[in-house]
Design an enzyme around this catalytic site. Structure first.
Site, short mmCIF file in Angstrom:
data_model
loop_
_atom_site.label_atom_id
_atom_site.label_comp_id
_atom_site.label_asym_id
_atom_site.label_seq_id
_atom_site.Cartn_x
_atom_site.Cartn_y
_atom_site.Cartn_z
N ARG A 277 0.84 -1.21 0.00
CA ARG A 277 0.00 0.00 0.00
C ARG A 277 0.86 1.23 0.00
O ARG A 277 1.95 1.24 0.60
CB ARG A 277 -0.84 0.07 1.28
CG ARG A 277 -2.02 -0.83 1.28
CD ARG A 277 -2.89 -0.57 2.49
NE ARG A 277 -2.46 -1.35 3.62
CZ ARG A 277 -3.26 -2.15 4.34
NH1 ARG A 277 -4.53 -2.25 4.04
NH2 ARG A 277 -2.79 -2.82 5.35
N ASP A 352 -10.41 -4.54 15.30
CA ASP A 352 -10.51 -3.17 14.81
C ASP A 352 -10.69 -2.25 16.01
O ASP A 352 -10.95 -2.70 17.13
CB ASP A 352 -11.72 -3.05 13.87
CG ASP A 352 -11.35 -3.34 12.42
OD1 ASP A 352 -10.22 -3.00 12.03
OD2 ASP A 352 -12.19 -3.89 11.69
P1 FAD Z 1 -2.09 -1.32 20.93
O1 FAD Z 1 -2.47 -0.12 20.16
O2 FAD Z 1 -1.06 -2.23 20.35
O3 FAD Z 1 -1.60 -0.86 22.38
C1 FAD Z 1 -0.87 -1.71 23.25
C2 FAD Z 1 0.20 -0.86 23.92
O4 FAD Z 1 0.85 -1.66 24.93
C3 FAD Z 1 1.29 -0.41 22.97
O5 FAD Z 1 1.37 1.01 22.94
C4 FAD Z 1 2.56 -1.06 23.53
O6 FAD Z 1 3.71 -0.22 23.40
C5 FAD Z 1 2.19 -1.26 24.99
N1 FAD Z 1 2.98 -2.31 25.66
C6 FAD Z 1 3.14 -3.58 25.23
N2 FAD Z 1 3.96 -4.26 26.09
C7 FAD Z 1 4.29 -3.38 27.07
C8 FAD Z 1 5.11 -3.48 28.23
N3 FAD Z 1 5.77 -4.60 28.54
N4 FAD Z 1 5.24 -2.39 29.03
C9 FAD Z 1 4.61 -1.23 28.71
N5 FAD Z 1 3.83 -1.08 27.62
C10 FAD Z 1 3.67 -2.14 26.81
N6 FAD Z 1 -8.48 -0.62 13.22
C11 FAD Z 1 -9.52 0.04 12.67
O7 FAD Z 1 -10.60 0.10 13.28
N7 FAD Z 1 -9.41 0.68 11.45
C12 FAD Z 1 -8.26 0.65 10.73
O8 FAD Z 1 -8.21 1.23 9.64
C13 FAD Z 1 -7.15 -0.05 11.29
N8 FAD Z 1 -5.99 -0.11 10.60
C14 FAD Z 1 -4.96 -0.80 11.12
C15 FAD Z 1 -3.78 -0.85 10.38
C16 FAD Z 1 -2.70 -1.58 10.87
C17 FAD Z 1 -1.45 -1.62 10.07
C18 FAD Z 1 -2.81 -2.26 12.12
C19 FAD Z 1 -1.67 -3.07 12.65
C20 FAD Z 1 -3.97 -2.19 12.86
C21 FAD Z 1 -5.06 -1.47 12.38
N9 FAD Z 1 -6.24 -1.35 13.11
C22 FAD Z 1 -7.30 -0.68 12.56
C23 FAD Z 1 -6.39 -1.97 14.45
C24 FAD Z 1 -6.02 -1.01 15.60
O9 FAD Z 1 -4.67 -0.66 15.52
C25 FAD Z 1 -6.30 -1.73 16.94
O10 FAD Z 1 -7.69 -1.99 17.05
C26 FAD Z 1 -5.92 -0.94 18.19
O11 FAD Z 1 -4.67 -0.31 18.06
C27 FAD Z 1 -5.89 -1.87 19.38
O12 FAD Z 1 -5.56 -1.17 20.55
P2 FAD Z 1 -4.83 -1.92 21.75
O13 FAD Z 1 -4.82 -0.97 22.90
O14 FAD Z 1 -5.43 -3.25 21.97
O15 FAD Z 1 -3.36 -2.24 21.24
N1 UDP Z 2 -7.18 -7.95 -0.35
C1 UDP Z 2 -6.72 -8.16 -1.62
N2 UDP Z 2 -6.49 -7.10 -2.42
C2 UDP Z 2 -6.71 -5.82 -2.03
C3 UDP Z 2 -7.18 -5.61 -0.72
C4 UDP Z 2 -7.40 -6.70 0.10
O1 UDP Z 2 -6.49 -9.31 -2.01
O2 UDP Z 2 -6.46 -4.90 -2.80
C5 UDP Z 2 -7.38 -9.14 0.50
C6 UDP Z 2 -6.11 -9.53 1.27
O3 UDP Z 2 -6.10 -10.94 1.40
C7 UDP Z 2 -6.34 -8.88 2.62
C8 UDP Z 2 -7.85 -9.11 2.80
O4 UDP Z 2 -8.38 -8.91 1.47
O5 UDP Z 2 -5.57 -9.46 3.64
C9 UDP Z 2 -8.52 -8.19 3.77
O6 UDP Z 2 -8.27 -6.86 3.42
P1 UDP Z 2 -8.25 -5.73 4.49
O7 UDP Z 2 -8.12 -4.42 3.80
O8 UDP Z 2 -9.37 -5.95 5.44
O9 UDP Z 2 -6.97 -6.01 5.37
P2 UDP Z 2 -5.41 -5.98 5.13
O10 UDP Z 2 -5.02 -7.40 5.36
O11 UDP Z 2 -5.13 -5.51 3.74
O12 UDP Z 2 -4.93 -5.04 6.18
#
Ligand code: FAD
Ligand code: UDP
Length: 369
Positions: A277, A352
């Site tokens: 991406r 999420d």
């Molecule tokens: P985290 O955000 O991981 O928080 C946990 C915290 O604990 C961290 O800050 C870490 O540093 C801390 N920690 C861990 N171990 C220790 C320790 N030993 N001591 C002190 N601190 C510690 N959700 C959506 O709804 N929409 C999206 O578009 C979306 N996009 C995403 C894209 C990516 C690439 C990823 C990876 C996730 C995405 N998510 C998205 C999911 C979203 O990030 C999570 O739902 C959310 O961050 C979860 O919150 P959390 O508090 O459980 O975890």
């Molecule tokens: N996916 C795909 N092509 C795209 C976007 C998504 O094949 O352009 C597939 C891929 O397997 C991905 C899944 O759909 O893991 C779910 O997509 P989403 O955007 O929810 O999550 P991502 O895994 O990309 O963060």
């Protein structure tokens, strides 16, 4: 030694919501965070007037009214609607799979033509789909599978589509309307001013120790209860072995252009590039003239990678080995009893943001019973 009613390890969204509720209920709460900032993976930082999603693009979307109303208390949301594009060679397609995609792929203009095309192509799959490849062909046919799914998925997960579970692809909507909204949820948006300010408001009045690893201080803190939102295997010194994760590497550049790609998210679905991406952060704030008017633009290239020591553990790996291993840790934790494991790492589950807020509110209510 200060005594706390509740210590929360991790200042991500889960920790911030529970800390907010517990503080409101009069509890003495300490939040310990090893990173230098709050908000966990939702963290956004200001880079020259542009909110940058440091750990990957985060779009809030939900069907849960209570969660939607809850987050509004801490931030005003814009009306961002995620409408990514997929680039395959020089061809551009709308996502998720909808009439625009079908028109671009086959030249069809009416739903029944697209349905007929897919019905013809899905004939090769007989019986229940056994893996992601079969599920994808069943949903949208082979042409779309080959150009928009196969390579993207293999880059994302580091495995062949024939070795991946079906549910990953079922997350994506397939529509026979001209609707490019990536999500089906009723509410969607991005907090104006970023997620960090939202988490800071949740943590207003809460004692937060940043740059502090729980394992360095746990002997010095007295607490009635601990909620741990970090990796469960690390908590138990990997005694049963290491859980696996998929990680990501972000290559972020600040470019002297006002508009680099014309959209927040473009997926690269062929094998020409190793990244999946390209994110242009200013478009998340599409309605803010101060952000859009910046004479530069911050762009992140997202490279999936296998998790190694030192990488961020982003996605749990959905296979039998890891599922069983997690279950062992979970059973151990139940016998141990002293600590509650929660959040996406404690639960070893892709959550999420709305699921995370829901789980945090539910846990807090359970603790109040
Ligand atoms: P985290 O955000 O991981 O928080 C946990 C915290 O604990 C961290 O800050 C870490 O540093 C801390 N920690 C861990 N171990 C220790 C320790 N030993 N001591 C002190 N601190 C510690 N959700 C959506 O709804 N929409 C999206 O578009 C979306 N996009 C995403 C894209 C990516 C690439 C990823 C990876 C996730 C995405 N998510 C998205 C999911 C979203 O990030 C999570 O739902 C959310 O961050 C979860 O919150 P959390 O508090 O459980 O975890
Ligand atoms: N996916 C795909 N092509 C795209 C976007 C998504 O094949 O352009 C597939 C891929 O397997 C991905 C899944 O759909 O893991 C779910 O997509 P989403 O955007 O929810 O999550 P991502 O895994 O990309 O963060």
């Amino acid at each position: 030694m200060t005594a706390y009613d509740l210590v929360i390890v991790g200042a991500g969204l889960f920790g911030a919501v529970v800390a907010h509720e517990a503080t409101k209920a009069g509890k003495r709460v300490l939040v310990v965070e090893k990173r230098p900032h709050v908000a966990g993976n939702c963290y956004t930082e200001d880079v020259g007037g542009i909110p940058v999603h440091r750990y990957g693009a985060h779009i809030f979307h939900t069907d849960d009214r209570e969660v939607w109303e809850y987050v509004q208390r801490f931030a005003e949301f814009n009306r961002f609607t995620n409408s990514p594009l997929a680039k395959y060679g020089d061809e551009l397609y709308n996502l998720p799979f909808n009439m625009n995609t079908f028109h671009q792929m086959w030249g069809v203009t009416r739903p029944e033509e697209a349905e007929a095309m897919i019905a013809e192509q899905r004939k090769e799959i007989t019986g229940e789909p056994r893996n992601l490849e079969e599920q994808a062909i069943r949903l949208v046919g082979r042409d779309i599978y080959e150009k928009l799914i196969r390579c993207y998925t293999e880059k994302q997960w580091g495995r062949a589509c024939t070795e991946l579970p079906t549910f990953i692809i079922r997350r994506l909507p397939v529509r026979f309307t001209y609707d490019n909204n990536y999500f089906n949820d009723r509410w969607q948006g991005i907090p104006i001013g970023g997620y960090t300010a939202m988490a800071e408001r949740m943590l207003d009045g809460v004692e937060v120790r940043l740059n502090t690893d729980w394992f360095d201080i746990r002997g010095q803190v007295e607490a009635d209860r601990v909620i741990f939102t970090g990796p469960i295997d690390r908590y138990y010194d990997f005694c049963f072995g290491k859980l696996e994760y998929r990680s990501l590497k972000f290559d972020t550049v600040d470019l002297p252009v006002t508009n680099f790609q014309g959209n927040a998210v473009i997926n690269h679905t062929d094998s020409a590039e190793a990244y999946t991406r390209v994110i242009e952060h200013k478009h998340f704030a599409y309605d803010q003239a101060d952000v859009m008017g910046q004479p530069h633009s911050v762009v992140s290239y997202e490279y999936p990678k296998t998790w190694e020591e030192g990488d961020e553990p982003y996605y749990p790996v959905n296979d039998e080995r890891n599922r069983l291993l997690y279950q062992r840790y979970r059973e151990h934790a139940e016998q141990d009893g002293g600590v509650l494991f929660a959040g996406r790492l404690g639960a070893y589950q892709y959550l999420d943001m709305d699921d995370t807020v829901r789980a945090a509110l539910d846990l807090w209510r359970k603790l109040c019973e």
